[in-house]
Scaffold this motif. Structure first.
Motif, mmCIF file in Angstrom:
data_model
loop_
_atom_site.group_PDB
_atom_site.id
_atom_site.type_symbol
_atom_site.label_atom_id
_atom_site.label_comp_id
_atom_site.label_asym_id
_atom_site.label_seq_id
_atom_site.Cartn_x
_atom_site.Cartn_y
_atom_site.Cartn_z
ATOM 1 N N GLY A 125 0.845 -1.221 0.164
ATOM 2 C CA GLY A 125 -0.034 0.140 0.023
ATOM 3 C C GLY A 125 0.915 1.085 0.156
ATOM 4 O O GLY A 125 0.234 2.497 0.017
ATOM 5 N N PHE A 126 2.114 1.013 0.190
ATOM 6 C CA PHE A 126 3.105 2.337 0.228
ATOM 7 C C PHE A 126 3.293 2.894 -1.455
ATOM 8 O O PHE A 126 3.495 1.905 -2.149
ATOM 9 C CB PHE A 126 4.218 2.211 0.961
ATOM 10 C CG PHE A 126 3.710 2.001 2.538
ATOM 11 C CD1 PHE A 126 3.764 3.258 2.974
ATOM 12 C CD2 PHE A 126 3.884 0.768 3.075
ATOM 13 C CE1 PHE A 126 3.468 3.180 4.653
ATOM 14 C CE2 PHE A 126 3.625 0.733 4.275
ATOM 15 C CZ PHE A 126 3.180 1.871 5.230
ATOM 16 N N VAL A 127 4.060 3.803 -1.689
ATOM 17 C CA VAL A 127 4.182 4.331 -2.963
ATOM 18 C C VAL A 127 5.959 4.712 -2.876
ATOM 19 O O VAL A 127 6.172 5.411 -1.934
ATOM 20 C CB VAL A 127 3.363 5.498 -3.282
ATOM 21 C CG1 VAL A 127 3.774 5.946 -4.662
ATOM 22 C CG2 VAL A 127 1.790 4.870 -3.377
ATOM 23 N N THR A 128 6.501 4.378 -3.805
ATOM 24 C CA THR A 128 7.900 4.972 -4.113
ATOM 25 C C THR A 128 8.003 6.016 -5.161
ATOM 26 O O THR A 128 7.502 5.653 -6.260
ATOM 27 C CB THR A 128 8.888 3.752 -4.111
ATOM 28 O OG1 THR A 128 9.070 3.215 -3.024
ATOM 29 C CG2 THR A 128 10.246 4.319 -4.487
ATOM 30 N N VAL A 129 8.397 7.149 -5.015
ATOM 31 C CA VAL A 129 8.445 7.941 -5.960
ATOM 32 C C VAL A 129 9.760 8.382 -6.413
ATOM 33 O O VAL A 129 10.793 8.519 -5.286
ATOM 34 C CB VAL A 129 7.893 9.511 -5.474
ATOM 35 C CG1 VAL A 129 7.875 10.520 -6.479
ATOM 36 C CG2 VAL A 129 6.547 9.239 -4.901
ATOM 37 N N GLU A 130 10.141 8.245 -7.590
ATOM 38 C CA GLU A 130 11.742 8.828 -7.962
ATOM 39 C C GLU A 130 11.480 9.762 -9.240
ATOM 40 O O GLU A 130 10.836 9.602 -9.998
ATOM 41 C CB GLU A 130 12.242 7.372 -8.559
ATOM 42 C CG GLU A 130 13.833 7.839 -8.715
ATOM 43 C CD GLU A 130 14.503 6.356 -9.208
ATOM 44 O OE1 GLU A 130 14.761 5.684 -8.197
ATOM 45 O OE2 GLU A 130 14.489 6.166 -10.360
ATOM 46 N N SER A 131 12.322 10.698 -8.849
ATOM 47 C CA SER A 131 12.461 11.661 -10.111
ATOM 48 C C SER A 131 14.117 11.886 -10.337
ATOM 49 O O SER A 131 14.822 11.936 -9.498
ATOM 50 C CB SER A 131 12.363 13.309 -9.701
ATOM 51 O OG SER A 131 12.416 14.272 -10.457
ATOM 52 N N ARG A 132 14.213 11.887 -11.753
ATOM 53 C CA ARG A 132 15.540 11.781 -12.572
ATOM 54 C C ARG A 132 15.580 12.954 -13.319
ATOM 55 O O ARG A 132 14.658 13.326 -14.101
ATOM 56 C CB ARG A 132 15.785 10.618 -13.473
ATOM 57 C CG ARG A 132 15.829 9.307 -12.461
ATOM 58 C CD ARG A 132 16.069 8.216 -13.435
ATOM 59 N NE ARG A 132 16.366 7.139 -12.555
ATOM 60 C CZ ARG A 132 17.598 6.498 -12.502
ATOM 61 N NH1 ARG A 132 18.612 7.345 -12.983
ATOM 62 N NH2 ARG A 132 17.985 5.707 -11.825
ATOM 63 N N MET A 133 16.855 13.667 -13.377
ATOM 64 C CA MET A 133 17.055 14.817 -14.099
ATOM 65 C C MET A 133 18.446 14.963 -14.611
ATOM 66 O O MET A 133 19.108 14.596 -13.964
ATOM 67 C CB MET A 133 16.698 16.357 -13.033
ATOM 68 C CG MET A 133 16.733 17.577 -14.062
ATOM 69 S SD MET A 133 16.428 19.030 -13.081
ATOM 70 C CE MET A 133 17.695 18.972 -11.996
ATOM 71 N N GLN A 134 18.306 14.852 -15.906
ATOM 72 C CA GLN A 134 19.681 15.061 -16.521
ATOM 73 C C GLN A 134 20.277 16.494 -16.450
ATOM 74 O O GLN A 134 19.430 17.282 -16.889
ATOM 75 C CB GLN A 134 19.489 14.651 -18.085
ATOM 76 C CG GLN A 134 20.902 14.614 -18.910
ATOM 77 C CD GLN A 134 20.909 14.116 -20.257
ATOM 78 O OE1 GLN A 134 20.066 13.168 -20.600
ATOM 79 N NE2 GLN A 134 21.506 14.710 -21.055
ATOM 80 N N LEU A 135 21.274 16.568 -16.152
ATOM 81 C CA LEU A 135 22.274 17.807 -15.891
ATOM 82 C C LEU A 135 22.600 18.505 -17.214
ATOM 83 O O LEU A 135 23.160 17.534 -17.855
ATOM 84 C CB LEU A 135 23.414 17.915 -14.828
ATOM 85 C CG LEU A 135 22.576 17.238 -13.261
ATOM 86 C CD1 LEU A 135 23.806 17.266 -12.403
ATOM 87 C CD2 LEU A 135 21.577 17.934 -12.961
ATOM 88 N N SER A 136 22.434 19.653 -17.586
ATOM 89 C CA SER A 136 23.117 20.326 -18.558
ATOM 90 C C SER A 136 24.427 20.567 -18.246
ATOM 91 O O SER A 136 24.773 20.566 -17.180
ATOM 92 C CB SER A 136 22.408 21.609 -18.868
ATOM 93 O OG SER A 136 22.312 22.415 -17.793
ATOM 94 N N GLY A 137 25.178 21.004 -19.343
ATOM 95 C CA GLY A 137 26.642 21.072 -19.246
ATOM 96 C C GLY A 137 27.216 22.338 -18.273
ATOM 97 O O GLY A 137 28.121 22.276 -17.578
ATOM 98 N N ASP A 138 26.212 23.405 -18.142
ATOM 99 C CA ASP A 138 26.482 24.583 -17.527
ATOM 100 C C ASP A 138 25.876 24.520 -15.958
ATOM 101 O O ASP A 138 26.299 25.241 -15.416
ATOM 102 C CB ASP A 138 25.926 25.732 -18.295
ATOM 103 C CG ASP A 138 24.460 25.724 -18.438
ATOM 104 O OD1 ASP A 138 23.913 24.755 -18.281
ATOM 105 O OD2 ASP A 138 23.864 26.760 -18.822
#
Length: 121
Positions: free
Chosen positions: A48-61
């Motif tokens: 009944g629990f939820v796992t949330v994951e956020s991924r963000m690709q970093l720009s070169g600057d």
């Protein structure tokens, strides 16, 4: 409330920031500062629990030192703020350890073999 973690990892010569809120109910909300376009995935657990994951690709600057992951959950009076740090690639670390152990074993065997060799005069 969920357990939170954040890290940086290398993917295809690019840096990706990951922020995770594990086993919360209800689901946590994740944002990035400075704001960025992160992809969010939700995983419903059988309990009944939820796992949330956020991924963000970093720009070169983008400087990863100034990046923070902000996690909001209704059971907390204040949001949790995490600074992702580089996660070492465990497979590379494992291979380095294996190579070091092999070198040590071979060195010890060579020393023993040389000591047991009779002196020739």
């Amino acid at each position: 409330p969920p357990k939170v973690s954040a890290w940086l990892e290398r993917r295809d010569n690019k840096m990706v920031a990951v922020c995770r809120a594990e086993k919360g109910n209800p689901a946590a909300k994740i944002s990035w500062s400075p704001a960025g376009n992160g992809s969010v995935t939700l995983q419903d657990e059988p309990d009944g629990f939820v796992t949330v994951e956020s991924r963000m690709q970093l720009s070169g600057d983008m400087d990863p030192e100034n990046l923070t992951c902000v996690v909001h959950h209704q059971f907390w009076a204040q949001e949790k703020t995490l600074v992702p740090k580089l996660k070492e690639d465990l497979s590379v670390m494992l291979w380095i350890r294996v190579v070091v152990v092999v070198i040590v074993i071979v060195s010890v065997l060579l020393i023993i073999a040389l000591k047991k060799r009779p002196c020739q005069q």
